[in-house]
Design a protein around this motif. Sequence first.
Motif, PDB file in Angstrom:
ATOM      1  N   SER A 393      76.372  56.714  57.786  1.00 57.96           N
ATOM      2  CA  SER A 393      76.578  56.068  56.488  1.00 57.96           C
ATOM      3  C   SER A 393      75.431  55.109  56.167  1.00 57.96           C
ATOM      4  N   LYS A 394      74.848  54.499  57.210  1.00 61.61           N
ATOM      5  CA  LYS A 394      73.707  53.606  56.965  1.00 61.61           C
ATOM      6  C   LYS A 394      72.575  54.382  56.291  1.00 61.61           C
ATOM      7  N   ASP A 395      72.331  55.586  56.806  1.00 59.36           N
ATOM      8  CA  ASP A 395      71.262  56.412  56.235  1.00 59.36           C
ATOM      9  C   ASP A 395      71.533  56.711  54.764  1.00 59.36           C
ATOM     10  N   ILE A 396      72.811  56.947  54.478  1.00 54.75           N
ATOM     11  CA  ILE A 396      73.162  57.252  53.085  1.00 54.75           C
ATOM     12  C   ILE A 396      72.870  56.034  52.210  1.00 54.75           C
ATOM     13  N   GLY A 397      73.224  54.842  52.725  1.00 53.36           N
ATOM     14  CA  GLY A 397      72.933  53.612  51.998  1.00 53.36           C
ATOM     15  C   GLY A 397      71.438  53.448  51.769  1.00 53.36           C
ATOM     16  N   ILE A 398      70.649  53.729  52.816  1.00 48.18           N
ATOM     17  CA  ILE A 398      69.186  53.597  52.695  1.00 48.18           C
ATOM     18  C   ILE A 398      68.658  54.575  51.646  1.00 48.18           C
ATOM     19  N   LEU A 399      69.112  55.809  51.746  1.00 45.69           N
ATOM     20  CA  LEU A 399      68.647  56.831  50.797  1.00 45.69           C
ATOM     21  C   LEU A 399      68.994  56.427  49.365  1.00 45.69           C
ATOM     22  N   ARG A 400      70.213  55.930  49.190  1.00 44.38           N
ATOM     23  CA  ARG A 400      70.625  55.538  47.839  1.00 44.38           C
ATOM     24  C   ARG A 400      69.783  54.348  47.363  1.00 44.38           C
ATOM     25  N   SER A 401      69.431  53.428  48.300  1.00 48.51           N
ATOM     26  CA  SER A 401      68.674  52.239  47.892  1.00 48.51           C
ATOM     27  C   SER A 401      67.240  52.578  47.489  1.00 48.51           C
ATOM     28  N   ILE A 402      66.711  53.688  47.968  1.00 49.78           N
ATOM     29  CA  ILE A 402      65.346  54.059  47.556  1.00 49.78           C
ATOM     30  C   ILE A 402      65.370  55.050  46.395  1.00 49.78           C
ATOM     31  N   GLY A 403      66.550  55.247  45.830  1.00 48.60           N
ATOM     32  CA  GLY A 403      66.618  56.032  44.596  1.00 48.60           C
ATOM     33  C   GLY A 403      67.062  57.463  44.747  1.00 48.60           C
ATOM     34  N   VAL A 404      67.528  57.855  45.939  1.00 47.98           N
ATOM     35  CA  VAL A 404      68.035  59.227  46.088  1.00 47.98           C
ATOM     36  C   VAL A 404      69.386  59.316  45.367  1.00 47.98           C
ATOM     37  N   SER A 405      69.558  60.362  44.592  1.00 44.58           N
ATOM     38  CA  SER A 405      70.791  60.516  43.814  1.00 44.58           C
ATOM     39  C   SER A 405      71.949  60.917  44.724  1.00 44.58           C
TER      40      SER A 405
ATOM     41  N   THR B 102      59.702  59.609  61.592  1.00 43.15           N
ATOM     42  CA  THR B 102      58.625  58.773  62.115  1.00 43.15           C
ATOM     43  C   THR B 102      58.349  57.660  61.096  1.00 43.15           C
ATOM     44  N   VAL B 103      57.491  56.742  61.511  1.00 42.08           N
ATOM     45  CA  VAL B 103      57.167  55.617  60.622  1.00 42.08           C
ATOM     46  C   VAL B 103      56.572  56.137  59.319  1.00 42.08           C
ATOM     47  N   VAL B 104      55.622  57.049  59.437  1.00 41.08           N
ATOM     48  CA  VAL B 104      54.955  57.535  58.219  1.00 41.08           C
ATOM     49  C   VAL B 104      55.939  58.319  57.338  1.00 41.08           C
ATOM     50  N   GLU B 105      56.837  59.029  57.959  1.00 44.90           N
ATOM     51  CA  GLU B 105      57.832  59.771  57.169  1.00 44.90           C
ATOM     52  C   GLU B 105      58.776  58.813  56.444  1.00 44.90           C
ATOM     53  N   ASN B 106      59.137  57.725  57.122  1.00 45.44           N
ATOM     54  CA  ASN B 106      59.966  56.701  56.469  1.00 45.44           C
ATOM     55  C   ASN B 106      59.245  56.140  55.253  1.00 45.44           C
ATOM     56  N   VAL B 107      57.947  55.901  55.422  1.00 45.86           N
ATOM     57  CA  VAL B 107      57.173  55.329  54.320  1.00 45.86           C
ATOM     58  C   VAL B 107      57.066  56.330  53.173  1.00 45.86           C
ATOM     59  N   LEU B 108      56.968  57.602  53.527  1.00 49.45           N
ATOM     60  CA  LEU B 108      56.817  58.652  52.499  1.00 49.45           C
ATOM     61  C   LEU B 108      58.120  58.925  51.737  1.00 49.45           C
ATOM     62  N   LEU B 109      59.228  58.520  52.324  1.00 51.67           N
ATOM     63  CA  LEU B 109      60.541  58.897  51.785  1.00 51.67           C
ATOM     64  C   LEU B 109      60.727  58.577  50.290  1.00 51.67           C
ATOM     65  N   PRO B 110      60.384  57.360  49.838  1.00 49.55           N
ATOM     66  CA  PRO B 110      60.566  57.087  48.405  1.00 49.55           C
ATOM     67  C   PRO B 110      59.735  58.022  47.518  1.00 49.55           C
ATOM     68  N   ALA B 111      58.537  58.376  48.009  1.00 47.59           N
ATOM     69  CA  ALA B 111      57.706  59.290  47.215  1.00 47.59           C
ATOM     70  C   ALA B 111      58.340  60.668  47.162  1.00 47.59           C
ATOM     71  N   MET B 112      58.878  61.096  48.306  1.00 46.44           N
ATOM     72  CA  MET B 112      59.543  62.408  48.348  1.00 46.44           C
ATOM     73  C   MET B 112      60.765  62.422  47.438  1.00 46.44           C
ATOM     74  N   ALA B 113      61.540  61.334  47.526  1.00 46.22           N
ATOM     75  CA  ALA B 113      62.786  61.283  46.755  1.00 46.22           C
ATOM     76  C   ALA B 113      62.507  61.138  45.268  1.00 46.22           C
ATOM     77  N   GLY B 114      61.395  60.490  44.951  1.00 47.51           N
ATOM     78  CA  GLY B 114      61.121  60.180  43.548  1.00 47.51           C
ATOM     79  C   GLY B 114      60.525  61.305  42.756  1.00 47.51           C
ATOM     80  N   THR B 115      59.953  62.277  43.435  1.00 48.72           N
ATOM     81  CA  THR B 115      59.332  63.372  42.684  1.00 48.72           C
ATOM     82  C   THR B 115      60.245  64.588  42.775  1.00 48.72           C
ATOM     83  N   GLY B 116      60.158  65.399  41.759  1.00 46.91           N
ATOM     84  CA  GLY B 116      60.900  66.661  41.812  1.00 46.91           C
ATOM     85  C   GLY B 116      60.251  67.548  42.852  1.00 46.91           C
ATOM     86  N   SER B 117      60.857  68.691  43.083  1.00 52.25           N
ATOM     87  CA  SER B 117      60.349  69.601  44.108  1.00 52.25           C
ATOM     88  C   SER B 117      58.889  69.952  43.865  1.00 52.25           C
TER      89      SER B 117
END
Lengths: 510, 228
Positions: A393-405, B102-117
């Motif tokens: 659930s923490k991961d879900i919270g993190i994902l939602r906080s960075i804008g994942v729908s 990994t650290v870099v993947e964590n950092v990339l996550l907002p970019a991945m989530a923010g763009t469409g496929s």
Amino acid sequence: MHLLKLIKRYFFEIVACSVSVVLGILLGLVIYRLPWVGRYLEWAMGLFLAAYIAVCILVSYRLKLATHYFLRRPISILAVVAVSLCVFIVLVVMTVMNGLVSEFREKNHSFVGDCVVSTDSLVGFPYYEEFSAELRKLKSVEAVSAVVHSFGLLTQRGADWNMGIEIMGIDPSDHVRVTGFGETLFYHRGSPENAFVPDYDAEATGCVVGIDMMPRSRSRSGEYYHTPRPQQIELIISCFPLTARGALAKADMGIVNTKSFHYSDDSHSGLVKVDGNMIYIPFGVAQQMCGMDDPDHPRASAIHIRFKTRNGLGENVAAVRLLWNSFVEAKSDSGQAELLSGVRVQSWIENRRSYIAPMEKEQTMLIFLFLMLGLITVFVIFVVFYMVISHKSKDIGILRSIGVSRAGVVQVFGYYAALVGLVGAAAGGAAACVLLVNVNNLEDWLFARYGFQLWDRSVYAIGAIPNDIDPVVVGAVVLSAIAASIAGSLGPSVQAARRRPVEILQVNQL
Amino acid sequence: MDTILKVNKLHKSYRMGQARLDVLKGVDLEIARGEFSAIVGASGSGKSTLLHIMGGLDRADKGHVEFDGRRIDRFGSGQLNRFRNKKVGFVFQFYHLLDELTVVENVLLPAMAGTGSIGWFARRRSARRRAGELLDQVGLADRMRHKPYQLSGGERQRAAIARALMNEPELLLADEPTGNLDSKTGNGILEVLETLNRKGQTIVMVTHDDRMAGRTKRVIRLLDGRTV
């Protein structure tokens, strides 16, 4: 080293491609078996593969997370095992059951031919010769065989036993062209037209006996023991000759209703009722014994028909039906025309429905039971995902906080579930295929080593455990397993995705 | 003053069984672009709640927050997701990195989530380059391929800062970023934030540590659910 680095770097893309290729092939196999898309197979598969690979690569962060969850959570193994066991059992049982049903259907088909013009009345129907001649003119008809079907009593000279039997009067030359009768014989397989000629007395009237009618021992491998030549056995058959009106013929009418036959061969059709009850005798003799040899209007019980092709059975049967209707109309003013009214034109499936239907019903029942098993798998996946998502659930919270729908969160767990389903189904499917391919060898080995026979051939009519793997069944089961896994994960992941991110993160902070 | 964020009469309460706990009682606040502000207050004063509402992670009972003149309480879920992804970056007290990546993947996550496929496919190389630069900036260039559990607390928080900055947000919200760290490591984190602010990044930090708050340009005190 460079290649290794590349593989490591693009590991998830490689996984995505592999997953999509496997799914593409499975779907392709399913599509291939559907007649309406057959000719579009290439581009349908290509399009699907290209689209799926693209989607898998492009949405890689979801697949990447899902793959990580899948690889890192030991609980995933539980879900995979549940799916693989379910797939394994379903595939093995469905393959064996489908094999049994299709073999049974094939044997019934072989017994009657493609189409049967018959009456339930033991009196029979006249003008069968004329109608047979009409049938032979049809382009679709390969061969026809008139048959007398009745009941009687069987005994042996000097014996004090008798038994009720079914009698089938056939002309072997015609009948082997329409049905698989020739293949069921032992001594006359190479010359079925002489099926009623006993080896030991060419002048005697022979009869072919259902293989289970006489005491006969079988080997453990299911083979019946035969003497090198047919034993000299005289059998006496009594019939109940009927007049055209359906009354028993009087004794003073000169009708022979009891006759001696000499055992000439046996018939092993693989159909228990046929092999345990049926005696084949020459057509003319059967007509005589059943009172159907009226010189003006000889009668038969049925006409069996074989079509030139197996395709278009419905159309061919309809053509025969049409021909029959016009034939009946043309004969409406002829003698004994009333006997034609009770005659039906049926495909072999309709004719043998009462035998095939119970087995198909059993198959349906079995499929239903396995659907229940599928539901249990969905429930197991549901429980597993409930546990996984509670931990995540923490991961879900993190994902939602960075804008994942919310949909994005559901997709991550959907991919995870799909991976569980795919790996589980692949493992279960592979294990099932390995077992099915080797099942008969395995059974032989068990018998040779421990004397244990899983499939007792002396009881079952079928010689080997059916193990023809149908790619459509495999594809359908694998896809169903993946769908069931996704369905099982849907509830918990939707529920988790609906929670407010701050609520989840604060709970995990405590 | 170029206001980036405006908080108007914000109210928030929680139910604790039968009782109602009023956390925010009409908070008014304005944050200027390029500002480095600290929100301070006693434990339970509603600092984190205020930050969460400002960042669209929670909703207020009454009052509203305007970001660049637009009320975020009127955003639909899609708009709110985009807002959290593009406009604000969060740094949490407990880092909240995904252990599987990994650290870099964590950092990339907002970019991945923010763009469409298709968008991600097109910009993944540039995103990787930016992630590398950010990690270099926070001193984690050599820890890119490590997993979060292989890092120290300070390093994890640096990685969290890099992740928060990935999509170049206009506002960085930090909830007790040094609260879980020793003072030396906490100072290091604050130095990173100060450097970012010097480059123009707007930062709002929640802290209960007056010493840390003293290093920011503006201190906002919360007392009994109001700013003082």
